[in-house]
Write a protein that holds these residues in place. Structure first.
Motif, PDB file in Angstrom:
ATOM      1  N   ASN A 122       0.824  -1.199   0.000  1.00 11.14           N
ATOM      2  CA  ASN A 122       0.000   0.000   0.000  1.00 11.14           C
ATOM      3  C   ASN A 122       0.862   1.254   0.000  1.00 11.14           C
ATOM      4  OD1 ASN A 122      -2.843  -0.690  -0.029  1.00 11.14           O
ATOM      5  ND2 ASN A 122      -2.464  -1.752   1.898  1.00 11.14           N
ATOM      6  N   GLY A 123       2.185   1.074  -0.012  1.00 11.71           N
ATOM      7  CA  GLY A 123       3.083   2.212  -0.104  1.00 11.71           C
ATOM      8  C   GLY A 123       4.391   2.042   0.618  1.00 11.71           C
ATOM      9  N   ASN A 124       4.364   1.950   1.943  1.00 14.44           N
ATOM     10  CA  ASN A 124       5.596   2.064   2.726  1.00 14.44           C
ATOM     11  C   ASN A 124       6.503   0.842   2.634  1.00 14.44           C
ATOM     12  OD1 ASN A 124       4.640   4.569   3.526  1.00 14.44           O
ATOM     13  ND2 ASN A 124       3.737   3.793   5.412  1.00 14.44           N
ATOM     14  N   HIS A 125       5.934  -0.360   2.685  1.00 14.94           N
ATOM     15  CA  HIS A 125       6.767  -1.562   2.568  1.00 14.94           C
ATOM     16  C   HIS A 125       7.432  -1.616   1.193  1.00 14.94           C
ATOM     17  CE1 HIS A 125       8.192  -5.658   2.755  1.00 14.94           C
ATOM     18  NE2 HIS A 125       7.435  -5.993   1.737  1.00 14.94           N
ATOM     19  N   GLY A 126       6.695  -1.272   0.165  1.00 10.20           N
ATOM     20  CA  GLY A 126       7.253  -1.286  -1.185  1.00 10.20           C
ATOM     21  C   GLY A 126       8.373  -0.280  -1.352  1.00 10.20           C
ATOM     22  N   GLN A 127       8.224   0.881  -0.745  1.00 12.52           N
ATOM     23  CA  GLN A 127       9.300   1.868  -0.809  1.00 12.52           C
ATOM     24  C   GLN A 127      10.542   1.346  -0.100  1.00 12.52           C
ATOM     25  OE1 GLN A 127       8.347   5.750   0.769  1.00 12.52           O
ATOM     26  NE2 GLN A 127      10.063   6.717  -0.294  1.00 12.52           N
ATOM     27  N   GLY A 128      10.327   0.644   1.016  1.00 11.80           N
ATOM     28  CA  GLY A 128      11.456   0.062   1.728  1.00 11.80           C
ATOM     29  C   GLY A 128      12.184  -0.979   0.899  1.00 11.80           C
ATOM     30  N   VAL A 129      11.438  -1.840   0.213  1.00  9.34           N
ATOM     31  CA  VAL A 129      12.052  -2.853  -0.651  1.00  9.34           C
ATOM     32  C   VAL A 129      12.831  -2.181  -1.781  1.00  9.34           C
ATOM     33  CG1 VAL A 129      11.573  -4.702  -2.310  1.00  9.34           C
ATOM     34  CG2 VAL A 129      10.406  -4.679  -0.089  1.00  9.34           C
ATOM     35  N   VAL A 142       7.363  -3.346  -7.809  1.00  7.30           N
ATOM     36  CA  VAL A 142       6.391  -3.113  -6.738  1.00  7.30           C
ATOM     37  C   VAL A 142       5.005  -2.907  -7.335  1.00  7.30           C
ATOM     38  CG1 VAL A 142       5.749  -1.647  -4.790  1.00  7.30           C
ATOM     39  CG2 VAL A 142       8.178  -2.077  -5.275  1.00  7.30           C
ATOM     40  N   TYR A 143       4.034  -3.678  -6.850  1.00 11.07           N
ATOM     41  CA  TYR A 143       2.645  -3.519  -7.246  1.00 11.07           C
ATOM     42  C   TYR A 143       1.880  -2.814  -6.130  1.00 11.07           C
ATOM     43  CZ  TYR A 143       3.054  -6.999 -11.076  1.00 11.07           C
ATOM     44  OH  TYR A 143       3.403  -7.690 -12.217  1.00 11.07           O
ATOM     45  N   LEU A 144       0.990  -1.902  -6.516  1.00  9.43           N
ATOM     46  CA  LEU A 144       0.115  -1.230  -5.564  1.00  9.43           C
ATOM     47  C   LEU A 144      -1.342  -1.463  -5.958  1.00  9.43           C
ATOM     48  CD1 LEU A 144       2.746   0.949  -6.011  1.00  9.43           C
ATOM     49  CD2 LEU A 144       1.574   1.953  -4.056  1.00  9.43           C
ATOM     50  N   PRO A 145      -2.261  -1.432  -4.982  1.00 11.13           N
ATOM     51  CA  PRO A 145      -3.677  -1.620  -5.299  1.00 11.13           C
ATOM     52  C   PRO A 145      -4.291  -0.370  -5.912  1.00 11.13           C
ATOM     53  CG  PRO A 145      -3.403  -1.212  -2.974  1.00 11.13           C
ATOM     54  CD  PRO A 145      -2.019  -1.297  -3.540  1.00 11.13           C
ATOM     55  N   LYS A 146      -5.479  -0.523  -6.431  1.00 10.60           N
ATOM     56  CA  LYS A 146      -6.184   0.630  -7.004  1.00 10.60           C
ATOM     57  C   LYS A 146      -6.388   1.701  -5.924  1.00 10.60           C
ATOM     58  CE  LYS A 146     -10.747  -1.513  -6.294  1.00 10.60           C
ATOM     59  NZ  LYS A 146     -11.983  -1.964  -6.973  1.00 10.60           N
ATOM     60  N   GLY A 147      -6.368   2.942  -6.371  1.00 14.81           N
ATOM     61  CA  GLY A 147      -6.561   4.050  -5.438  1.00 14.81           C
ATOM     62  C   GLY A 147      -5.299   4.515  -4.758  1.00 14.81           C
ATOM     63  N   ALA A 148      -4.151   3.937  -5.093  1.00 12.38           N
ATOM     64  CA  ALA A 148      -2.896   4.354  -4.458  1.00 12.38           C
ATOM     65  C   ALA A 148      -2.631   5.828  -4.751  1.00 12.38           C
ATOM     66  CB  ALA A 148      -1.748   3.499  -4.968  1.00 12.38           C
ATOM     67  N   ARG A 149      -2.256   6.561  -3.732  1.00 14.20           N
ATOM     68  CA  ARG A 149      -1.993   7.990  -3.905  1.00 14.20           C
ATOM     69  C   ARG A 149      -0.719   8.208  -4.719  1.00 14.20           C
ATOM     70  NH1 ARG A 149      -5.392  11.179  -1.234  1.00 14.20           N
ATOM     71  NH2 ARG A 149      -6.586  10.255   0.499  1.00 14.20           N
ATOM     72  N   ALA A 150      -0.756   9.231  -5.568  1.00 16.91           N
ATOM     73  CA  ALA A 150       0.366   9.520  -6.466  1.00 16.91           C
ATOM     74  C   ALA A 150       1.658   9.748  -5.696  1.00 16.91           C
ATOM     75  CB  ALA A 150       0.040  10.735  -7.331  1.00 16.91           C
ATOM     76  N   ALA A 151       1.566  10.385  -4.525  1.00 16.09           N
ATOM     77  CA  ALA A 151       2.778  10.659  -3.750  1.00 16.09           C
ATOM     78  C   ALA A 151       3.463   9.369  -3.345  1.00 16.09           C
ATOM     79  CB  ALA A 151       2.425  11.477  -2.504  1.00 16.09           C
ATOM     80  N   ARG A 152       2.687   8.324  -3.017  1.00 18.67           N
ATOM     81  CA  ARG A 152       3.288   7.057  -2.611  1.00 18.67           C
ATOM     82  C   ARG A 152       3.850   6.320  -3.826  1.00 18.67           C
ATOM     83  NH1 ARG A 152      -1.366   7.095   1.184  1.00 18.67           N
ATOM     84  NH2 ARG A 152      -0.449   7.781   3.159  1.00 18.67           N
ATOM     85  N   VAL A 153       3.152   6.378  -4.933  1.00 14.42           N
ATOM     86  CA  VAL A 153       3.667   5.773  -6.168  1.00 14.42           C
ATOM     87  C   VAL A 153       4.990   6.425  -6.558  1.00 14.42           C
ATOM     88  CG1 VAL A 153       3.236   5.445  -8.637  1.00 14.42           C
ATOM     89  CG2 VAL A 153       1.370   5.132  -6.992  1.00 14.42           C
ATOM     90  N   GLY A 155       7.029   8.076  -4.651  1.00 13.24           N
ATOM     91  CA  GLY A 155       8.057   7.793  -3.663  1.00 13.24           C
ATOM     92  C   GLY A 155       8.754   6.467  -3.931  1.00 13.24           C
ATOM     93  N   ILE A 156       7.996   5.471  -4.376  1.00 15.98           N
ATOM     94  CA  ILE A 156       8.579   4.170  -4.703  1.00 15.98           C
ATOM     95  C   ILE A 156       9.407   4.260  -5.981  1.00 15.98           C
ATOM     96  CG2 ILE A 156       8.046   1.770  -5.285  1.00 15.98           C
ATOM     97  CD1 ILE A 156       5.485   2.124  -3.564  1.00 15.98           C
ATOM     98  N   LYS A 157       8.894   4.979  -6.964  1.00 20.18           N
ATOM     99  CA  LYS A 157       9.651   5.167  -8.211  1.00 20.18           C
ATOM    100  C   LYS A 157      10.974   5.881  -7.943  1.00 20.18           C
ATOM    101  CE  LYS A 157       5.775   5.307 -11.501  1.00 20.18           C
ATOM    102  NZ  LYS A 157       5.006   6.171 -12.438  1.00 20.18           N
ATOM    103  N   ALA A 158      10.963   6.796  -6.978  1.00 17.26           N
ATOM    104  CA  ALA A 158      12.187   7.540  -6.654  1.00 17.26           C
ATOM    105  C   ALA A 158      13.277   6.629  -6.107  1.00 17.26           C
ATOM    106  CB  ALA A 158      11.872   8.644  -5.648  1.00 17.26           C
ATOM    107  N   GLU A 159      12.893   5.461  -5.606  1.00 16.87           N
ATOM    108  CA  GLU A 159      13.878   4.489  -5.127  1.00 16.87           C
ATOM    109  C   GLU A 159      14.354   3.557  -6.238  1.00 16.87           C
ATOM    110  OE1 GLU A 159      15.102   5.017  -2.342  1.00 16.87           O
ATOM    111  OE2 GLU A 159      13.568   6.328  -1.475  1.00 16.87           O
ATOM    112  N   GLY A 160      13.970   3.846  -7.473  1.00 11.51           N
ATOM    113  CA  GLY A 160      14.455   3.081  -8.613  1.00 11.51           C
ATOM    114  C   GLY A 160      13.626   1.859  -8.959  1.00 11.51           C
ATOM    115  N   ALA A 161      12.489   1.674  -8.291  1.00 12.46           N
ATOM    116  CA  ALA A 161      11.661   0.489  -8.537  1.00 12.46           C
ATOM    117  C   ALA A 161      10.760   0.675  -9.750  1.00 12.46           C
ATOM    118  CB  ALA A 161      10.806   0.188  -7.313  1.00 12.46           C
ATOM    119  N   THR A 162      10.441  -0.437 -10.390  1.00 13.07           N
ATOM    120  CA  THR A 162       9.405  -0.466 -11.420  1.00 13.07           C
ATOM    121  C   THR A 162       8.063  -0.638 -10.722  1.00 13.07           C
ATOM    122  OG1 THR A 162      10.915  -1.461 -13.018  1.00 13.07           O
ATOM    123  CG2 THR A 162       8.547  -1.702 -13.441  1.00 13.07           C
TER     124      THR A 162
END
Length: 400
Positions: A122-129, A142-153, A155-162
């Protein structure tokens, strides 16, 4: 103004195999913390905040909040679990010491250039990974469910994740990710368990024990009441397991706090049997939007937990404002939606005297809470704290 309720249910504890506590014994907690301490430049213990004026106002002895909003610069506690599970995997696969420098020395980009860690979040664990994978030179999906907030998406992309945002709720997104990981050869780093997949979720739970160790090492008085939020329950179970191992039968009263839209522990305690919550799991407490319990966590929490508290989103909104703008003399705490649920419970205690009475909160009570995230969605944080989204009447006396 919305009319809301805090719903409390008592756990009819089951007989439990005490071996479920073994992975959280003192020697294991020490081992986990030693790894985190090896992460030079990244690991710093987070603060334990005392709120003496709020405690006086609520007529309890002390209130403490373990504030994870500064953890690893990720604004959330989850990096503790992500780092430990990935480190454990690499240590076992390559025979390397469980030490950050030793893992860097593996030179993963040259040794296994296509190594990819995968998780649903849902955001934080994926950013950590994503963060740990990038530090060590691996890839992350990293997969997120529908409705994920853009800031969390973002944030994960900023860590280099797809990143992929699905059309599904969280629990179904986990199932999709597991299927795709198997098909693509990704290394699954999911923070919930199912038959045949238990070791890595357990390592993630062990990773969380560092924040408990820090807390107990800082506290100057024994807590009488501990409140921990739960989605799948991994953090709550890790905290409770350490408390049981530390205090035994003299442990604090333990209350799980959940989002009403995903209150699987509340429902399960009510019928004394595991219950899953289906549907969209529509709550602003994204980190708690898990309708299915981690079975490893259920074993611990059903065996040793005391109560579950089901909370509407408005409770979290109260908490965000209460901790962000505390009573004069108390330290402000920036708490995101999932982190602030405990602050909301505190803010509503004087309105819900029955809960205060049932939990035995009085002038001798020492309360411990965990702020699990900061403003991981800064725009929405401002809407709630500055803009007054989800207003609630606290029932405060005008002369108070």
């Amino acid at each position: 103004m919305v009319t809301l309720t805090l719903d409390l249910v008592k756990n009819s504890k089951s007989a439990v195999d005490k071996n479920c506590l073994t992975p959280f014994a003192a020697d294991q907690v020490k081992k986990v913390k030693a790894f985190h301490q090896s992460m030079w430049g990244y690991y710093h213990a987070t603060p334990l905040v005392s709120l003496p004026n709020l405690a006086k106002y609520l007529e309890v002895k002390s209130i403490y909040v373990k504030d994870e909003s500064g953890r690893f610069g990720l604004k959330a506690f989850n990096g503790l679990g992500s780092s430990y599970v990935i480190a454990s995997y690499l240590s076992e696969r390559f025979g390397a010491p469980l030490d950050f420098d030793a893992l860097l020395d593996l030179n993963l980009p040259e040794r296994v250039p296509h190594l990819t860690f995968a998780t649903a979040t849902n955001g934080n664990h994926g950013q950590g990974v994503g963060w740990v994978a990038q530090l060590l030179g691996a890839k992350a999906v990293v997969y997120l469910p529908k409705g994920a907030r853009a800031a969390r998406v973002n944030g994960i992309k900023a860590e280099g994740a797809t990143v992929k945002v699905t059309n599904l709720n969280y629990d179904d997104t986990v199932r999709l990710l597991a299927k795709d990981a198997a098909a693509n050869g990704w290394v699954l780093m999911q923070d919930t368990a199912w038959p045949g997949y238990t070791e890595r979720p357990l390592r993630i739970m062990q990773g969380y024990t560092t924040l408990v160790s820090e807390t107990l090492g800082t506290l100057k008085e024994k807590p009488t009441h501990v409140f921990v939020q739960a989605g799948g329950g991994s953090l709550a179970a890790a905290v409770q397991a350490v408390l049981v191992n530390t205090y035994g039968d003299n442990r604090p009263l333990f209350t799980i706090m959940e989002a009403e839209a995903a209150n699987c522990y509340y429902r399960s305690f009510k019928v004394n049997n595991p219950v899953a919550v289906k549907g969209d799991l529509n709550t602003m407490m994204a980190g708690l939007a898990c309708g299915e319990m981690n079975p490893l966590a259920w074993q611990i929490l059903h065996g040793y937990g005391d109560y579950a508290l089901s909370c509407h989103d408005e409770v979290a909104a109260v908490g965000m404002r209460l901790w962000g703008s505390p009573l004069p003399g108390d330290q402000p705490i920036v708490a995101g939606e999932s982190g602030a649920i405990g602050g909301g419970v505190l803010g509503l205690l004087n309105k819900y005297h029955d809960i205060k009475t049932t939990l035995g909160l009085d002038k001798n009570s020492v309360l411990l809470f965990f702020n699990t995230e900061g403003d991981t969605a800064p725009g929405h944080y401002k809407e709630v704290v500055w803009g007054g989204e989800l207003p609630v009447s606290l029932g405060v006396d005008e002369h108070d």
